[in-house]
Design a protein around this motif. Structure first.
Motif, PDB file in Angstrom:
ATOM      1  N   ALA A 112       3.702   4.289  -1.382  1.00 57.38           N
ATOM      2  CA  ALA A 112       4.229   4.834  -2.685  1.00 57.38           C
ATOM      3  C   ALA A 112       5.934   4.709  -2.626  1.00 57.38           C
ATOM      4  O   ALA A 112       6.340   4.874  -1.402  1.00 57.38           O
ATOM      5  N   ASN A 158       0.870  -1.271   0.069  1.00 58.26           N
ATOM      6  CA  ASN A 158      -0.153  -0.071  -0.065  1.00 58.26           C
ATOM      7  C   ASN A 158       0.749   1.341   0.068  1.00 58.26           C
ATOM      8  O   ASN A 158       0.299   2.258   0.141  1.00 58.26           O
ATOM      9  N   ALA A 196       1.367   0.474  -3.922  1.00 55.32           N
ATOM     10  CA  ALA A 196       0.232   1.240  -4.375  1.00 55.32           C
ATOM     11  C   ALA A 196       0.664   1.829  -5.776  1.00 55.32           C
ATOM     12  O   ALA A 196      -0.151   2.194  -6.496  1.00 55.32           O
ATOM     13  N   TYR A 197       1.982   2.558  -5.618  1.00 53.42           N
ATOM     14  CA  TYR A 197       2.240   3.395  -6.792  1.00 53.42           C
ATOM     15  C   TYR A 197       3.688   3.199  -6.730  1.00 53.42           C
ATOM     16  O   TYR A 197       4.619   3.271  -5.838  1.00 53.42           O
ATOM     17  N   ASN A 198       4.329   3.312  -7.814  1.00 53.27           N
ATOM     18  CA  ASN A 198       5.878   2.936  -8.293  1.00 53.27           C
ATOM     19  C   ASN A 198       6.318   4.123  -9.425  1.00 53.27           C
ATOM     20  O   ASN A 198       5.551   4.174 -10.409  1.00 53.27           O
ATOM     21  N   LYS A 213       6.593  12.592   0.032  1.00 51.54           N
ATOM     22  CA  LYS A 213       5.381  12.046  -0.569  1.00 51.54           C
ATOM     23  C   LYS A 213       5.630  10.544  -0.779  1.00 51.54           C
ATOM     24  O   LYS A 213       4.583   9.805  -1.001  1.00 51.54           O
ATOM     25  N   LEU A 214       6.855  10.165  -1.156  1.00 50.57           N
ATOM     26  CA  LEU A 214       7.087   8.650  -1.437  1.00 50.57           C
ATOM     27  C   LEU A 214       7.471   8.108  -0.270  1.00 50.57           C
ATOM     28  O   LEU A 214       8.483   8.676   0.439  1.00 50.57           O
ATOM     29  N   ASP A 215       6.699   7.235  -0.058  1.00 49.24           N
ATOM     30  CA  ASP A 215       7.075   6.350   1.515  1.00 49.24           C
ATOM     31  C   ASP A 215       8.413   5.741   1.655  1.00 49.24           C
ATOM     32  O   ASP A 215       8.994   6.028   2.692  1.00 49.24           O
TER      33      ASP A 215
END
Lengths: 123, 228
Positions: B51, B49, B72-74, B131-133
């Motif tokens: 980023a 989940n 969830a986001y790459n 913003k990117l975990d």
């Protein structure tokens, strides 16, 4: 590139420090591609999205589904989360260019990939 | 998904057809990629989940592994359009969504000494900070361009909201631990691994070479609250 990524990119030409976001999309070809919705992820992104910029960008692309301001109950507003998902994670920019509102630098998008490289003197 | 299973899938990730020595393009092996991402996922919960950013993504193997484990986001950053094209094909093959940004990560960030406190050498990704975990990287080790490994690492730490996973030559461990302290991040040597480099360039005399690499994890504190 999806709109979520566009929402995190700004101009980085030397000396271009203000009004350099969001980059204006021009002559774009868009494509919708279905993706699995991940509500936990969307909730975590709510406070990371530059919402005003996203809405402005969408309006220029004739995507009019997002409310002008983020609903107060966004995190648990299923309808809103679904629209957001469709807009930021299912809308792909296949080609076009991104123009800096400040210095007018053009960043070309080809095959879905934005070219953010600058020439030596622009760095 | 089991570690072996993940490594098995990653065997099908295509690698550089024409590696560029200037960029120190060596494919991350399926073994290393699987170990890195499996640990990040199962031990630290930094993938599902999340980023995830991939700095110097090359052919995309680290991000593909992350996506298989539920990121969830790459998004991948690389300076080489040929590498990105291969990564894109890999993602299509694995039916994975990933965005790419063609950009130069090698420019050294200048100290924040301008009037408004802004660094001179900025990238187009400044707004991604926080913003990117999770940030993943197998950076160039700096054999062609000295210090490039530390430039990548610093940028990754700047971008990450929480954790950075990276591979570095074991011989640089003391230097990195010292830098991590300077930067105010925790650094843990998760494992010491062998990076088996097949002969990929003409100047390599041996068919393959094992080098000792550290699998490092950096953590920024405190972890910001999430709304879930």
């Amino acid at each position: 590139m999806r709109l979520i990524t566009h929402n995190m990119l700004q101009c980085h030409v030397k000396g271009c420090n203000a009004n350099n976001f969001p980059l204006e999309l021009q002559e774009v070809v868009l494509e919708q591609e279905e993706a699995e919705m991940n509500e936990d992820f969307l909730r975590n992104m709510l406070n990371k999205i530059e919402y005003e910029a996203l809405v402005a960008t969408c309006l220029k692309l004739d995507i009019n589904d997002l409310p002008a301001t983020m609903p107060a109950d966004a995190a648990y507003n299923d309808e809103f989360l679904q629209i957001l998902h469709r807009v930021i994670l299912e809308t792909h920019i296949k080609s076009g260019k991104m123009v800096c509102p400040n210095c007018q630098h053009n960043y070309v998008i080809r095959d879905g990939i934005p070219n953010m490289l600058l020439a030596e003197h622009e760095v | 998904m089991k570690l072996k299973e993940l490594e098995g899938y990653l065997q099908d990730v295509a690698v550089f057809t024409d590696p560029k020595i200037k960029l120190e393009q060596y494919p991350t092996t399926p073994h290393l990629a699987a170990r890195m991402l499996y640990t990040a996922h199962t031990t630290y919960d930094d993938i599902e989940n999340k980023a995830v950013g991939d700095m110097g993504c090359g052919c995309g193997i680290l991000s593909i592994a992350a996506a298989m484990l539920g990121s969830a986001y790459n998004v991948g950053f690389d300076i080489d359009p040929d590498a990105i094209a291969i990564a894109q094909e890999n993602c299509d093959e694995f039916e994975i969504e990933m965005d790419f940004i063609l950009t130069d990560l090698s420019a050294t960030p200048a100290p924040s000494n301008t009037a408004d406190g802004e660094a001179n050498a900025r990238g187009p990704y400044e707004m991604m900070k926080g913003k990117l975990d999770t940030i993943l990287m197998n950076p160039p080790f700096g054999t062609k361009l000295k210090g490039i490994d530390m430039v990548f690492l610093k940028k990754g730490i700047d971008l990450a909201n929480h954790a950075v996973y990276s591979l570095h030559k074991t011989s640089t461990r003391d230097h990195i631990l010292k830098k991590a302290k300077e930067w105010g991040v925790e650094c843990e040597v998760v494992a010491e691994l062998r990076y088996n480099l097949d002969k990929s360039y003409k100047f390599h005399k041996k068919q393959s070479l094992d080098i000792a690499v550290d699998f490092l994890r950096f953590e920024k504190k405190p972890r910001p609250e999430t709304s879930s």
